[in-house]
Design an enzyme around this catalytic site. Structure first.
Site, PDB file in Angstrom:
ATOM      1  N   ASP A  74      77.746  20.894  73.460  1.00 43.65           N
ATOM      2  CA  ASP A  74      77.114  20.330  72.125  1.00 43.65           C
ATOM      3  C   ASP A  74      76.274  21.402  72.203  1.00 43.65           C
ATOM      4  O   ASP A  74      74.802  21.695  73.240  1.00 43.65           O
ATOM      5  CB  ASP A  74      76.457  18.669  72.808  1.00 43.65           C
ATOM      6  CG  ASP A  74      75.580  18.329  71.814  1.00 43.65           C
ATOM      7  OD1 ASP A  74      75.548  18.814  70.671  1.00 43.65           O
ATOM      8  OD2 ASP A  74      74.812  17.554  72.465  1.00 43.65           O
ATOM      9  N   LEU A  75      75.904  22.063  71.136  1.00 43.15           N
ATOM     10  CA  LEU A  75      74.712  23.823  71.266  1.00 43.15           C
ATOM     11  C   LEU A  75      74.307  23.279  70.179  1.00 43.15           C
ATOM     12  O   LEU A  75      73.498  24.276  69.566  1.00 43.15           O
ATOM     13  CB  LEU A  75      76.114  24.981  70.483  1.00 43.15           C
ATOM     14  CG  LEU A  75      76.738  25.591  72.011  1.00 43.15           C
ATOM     15  CD1 LEU A  75      77.607  26.970  71.604  1.00 43.15           C
ATOM     16  CD2 LEU A  75      75.950  25.660  73.449  1.00 43.15           C
ATOM     17  N   LYS A  76      74.653  22.368  69.074  1.00 37.29           N
ATOM     18  CA  LYS A  76      73.872  21.920  67.869  1.00 37.29           C
ATOM     19  C   LYS A  76      73.363  23.608  67.389  1.00 37.29           C
ATOM     20  O   LYS A  76      72.151  23.506  67.092  1.00 37.29           O
ATOM     21  CB  LYS A  76      72.648  21.584  68.016  1.00 37.29           C
ATOM     22  CG  LYS A  76      73.143  19.178  68.787  1.00 37.29           C
ATOM     23  CD  LYS A  76      71.708  18.962  68.875  1.00 37.29           C
ATOM     24  CE  LYS A  76      72.701  17.063  69.288  1.00 37.29           C
ATOM     25  NZ  LYS A  76      73.314  17.242  70.155  1.00 37.29           N
ATOM     26  N   ILE A  80      73.037  32.834  60.495  1.00 32.82           N
ATOM     27  CA  ILE A  80      73.669  32.560  59.694  1.00 32.82           C
ATOM     28  C   ILE A  80      75.175  33.033  59.734  1.00 32.82           C
ATOM     29  O   ILE A  80      75.133  33.081  60.629  1.00 32.82           O
ATOM     30  CB  ILE A  80      73.408  34.011  59.426  1.00 32.82           C
ATOM     31  CG1 ILE A  80      72.698  35.440  60.417  1.00 32.82           C
ATOM     32  CG2 ILE A  80      71.079  34.582  59.389  1.00 32.82           C
ATOM     33  CD1 ILE A  80      72.501  36.423  59.883  1.00 32.82           C
ATOM     34  N   THR A 132      70.031  10.376  66.341  1.00 39.48           N
ATOM     35  CA  THR A 132      69.544   9.249  65.978  1.00 39.48           C
ATOM     36  C   THR A 132      68.585   8.471  67.199  1.00 39.48           C
ATOM     37  O   THR A 132      67.826   8.007  67.243  1.00 39.48           O
ATOM     38  CB  THR A 132      70.654   8.431  67.332  1.00 39.48           C
ATOM     39  OG1 THR A 132      70.987   9.481  69.236  1.00 39.48           O
ATOM     40  CG2 THR A 132      72.010   7.698  66.898  1.00 39.48           C
ATOM     41  N   GLY A 222      75.252   9.084  78.200  1.00 39.38           N
ATOM     42  CA  GLY A 222      74.781   9.735  78.726  1.00 39.38           C
ATOM     43  C   GLY A 222      73.988   8.630  80.153  1.00 39.38           C
ATOM     44  O   GLY A 222      74.712   7.614  81.042  1.00 39.38           O
TER      45      GLY A 222
HETATM   46  O1  C5P Z   1      71.673   9.849  77.656  1.00 35.42           O
HETATM   47  P1  C5P Z   1      72.118   9.597  76.388  1.00 35.42           P
HETATM   48  O2  C5P Z   1      73.040   8.580  76.148  1.00 35.42           O
HETATM   49  O3  C5P Z   1      71.270   8.551  75.562  1.00 35.42           O
HETATM   50  O4  C5P Z   1      72.951  10.688  76.024  1.00 35.42           O
HETATM   51  C1  C5P Z   1      72.454  10.802  74.066  1.00 35.42           C
HETATM   52  C2  C5P Z   1      73.925  12.101  74.552  1.00 35.42           C
HETATM   53  O5  C5P Z   1      73.662  12.753  73.091  1.00 35.42           O
HETATM   54  C3  C5P Z   1      72.312  13.446  74.388  1.00 35.42           C
HETATM   55  O6  C5P Z   1      73.562  14.607  76.225  1.00 35.42           O
HETATM   56  C4  C5P Z   1      71.755  13.982  73.657  1.00 35.42           C
HETATM   57  O7  C5P Z   1      71.714  15.379  73.768  1.00 35.42           O
HETATM   58  C5  C5P Z   1      72.798  13.279  72.524  1.00 35.42           C
HETATM   59  N1  C5P Z   1      72.808  13.195  71.378  1.00 35.42           N
HETATM   60  C6  C5P Z   1      73.266  13.491  69.807  1.00 35.42           C
HETATM   61  N2  C5P Z   1      73.113  13.037  68.898  1.00 35.42           N
HETATM   62  C7  C5P Z   1      72.155  11.868  68.992  1.00 35.42           C
HETATM   63  C8  C5P Z   1      71.762  11.586  69.915  1.00 35.42           C
HETATM   64  C9  C5P Z   1      72.008  11.941  70.782  1.00 35.42           C
HETATM   65  O8  C5P Z   1      73.672  14.858  70.752  1.00 35.42           O
HETATM   66  N3  C5P Z   1      72.206  12.018  67.481  1.00 35.42           N
END
Ligand code: C5P
Length: 250
Positions: A74-76, A80, A132, A222
């Protein structure tokens, strides 16, 4: 074909399973400990920056793959197009199955092309939509006079056109997205909280059942698992709830 819910849960390795000191940073050994505790129950794990930047963290993807686990990196990432392309070459070689981009449509297209150029790559490129932890008031502050649903749909639509494999979105938008993108586009939903549990920093959370019923393919979970006293019991309960929902969808 019957969905096996245990294959559709992705446990986020962000926090150590340390009930005495839950706020300390995760180390590689904590991640391995969680993976071992969930052996036979969960096989898909999400690695984000907190773990990747831990001492030895850059080897975690290979370590998990060696143990037969599926990995979501999960690098988000956003940059460019040329730099995003270079990163995809590295990620694809590392063995992760999912990777996230938080990038422009052109950069997403460059990433897809880079992945496609690697023969036999199973890497799926997922686009981040709206975290979220954010809602419409945050969108407004960012200058978007648009609903969360419309914003997510816009990102999904352009991502699909750019060839990406799916998106990350909340259960609140998953239903609308599913209607528009069909069944081949992956919907991965984080912000999951079993009914009655603290939603922590999420503004748009949903229960496992709600997320599956809305059309999510995979759920990312998580803290409801890693911070519970009994990880296996917490994971089992969520998987059971997911299974009932997948079964109800038929
Ligand atoms: O602990 P929790 O269940 O809240 O973990 C959520 C995980 O999902 C975290 O790794 C967070 O970086 C990721 N996340 C995400 N996008 C979101 C909400 C949470 O990637 N909209």
């Amino acid at each position: 074909m019957k969905v096996n819910a245990a294959d559709r849960i992705i446990v986020a390795l962000d926090h150590p399973h340390d009930l005495e000191n839950p706020d300390r940073a995760i180390e590689v050994k904590d991640a391995i400990d969680i993976v071992q505790k969930l052996e036979g129950l969960v096989s898909f794990f999400k690695v984000g920056w907190p773990l990747f930047l831990a001492k030895g963290g850059e080897a975690i993807v290979g370590e998990l793959v060696k143990r037969g686990k599926r990995v979501f990196l999960d690098l988000k990432y956003g940059d460019i197009p040329e730099t995003v392309k270079r990163l995809m070459q590295r990620v694809a070689a590392g063995g992760a199955e999912f990777v996230t981009l938080n990038a422009s449509t052109r950069a997403v297209r460059a990433a897809v092309e880079a992945r496609d150029a690697i023969c036999g790559s199973k890497l799926k490129i997922l686009r981040v939509t709206l975290l979220t932890s954010l809602d419409e008031s945050d969108l407004k502050m960012m200058g978007y006079a648009i609903s969360a649903k419309d914003y997510v749909l816009r990102i999904a639509r352009t991502g699909l056109k750019a060839g990406c494999d799916g998106i990350i979105c909340s259960a609140g938008e998953a239903g609308e997205v599913r209607k528009e993108v069909g069944t081949d586009f992956l919907i991965v939903t984080p912000g999951i909280r079993p009914a009655g549990m603290d939603t922590d920093d999420h503004k748009r959370s949903a229960t496992p059942k709600e997320a599956v019923m809305a059309g999510a393919d995979y759920l990312v979970v998580g803290r409801p698992i890693t911070r519970s006293a009994d990880l296996r019991a917490a994971a089992s309960q969520i998987i059971e709830e997911m299974q009932a929902a997948f079964d109800a969808l038929g």
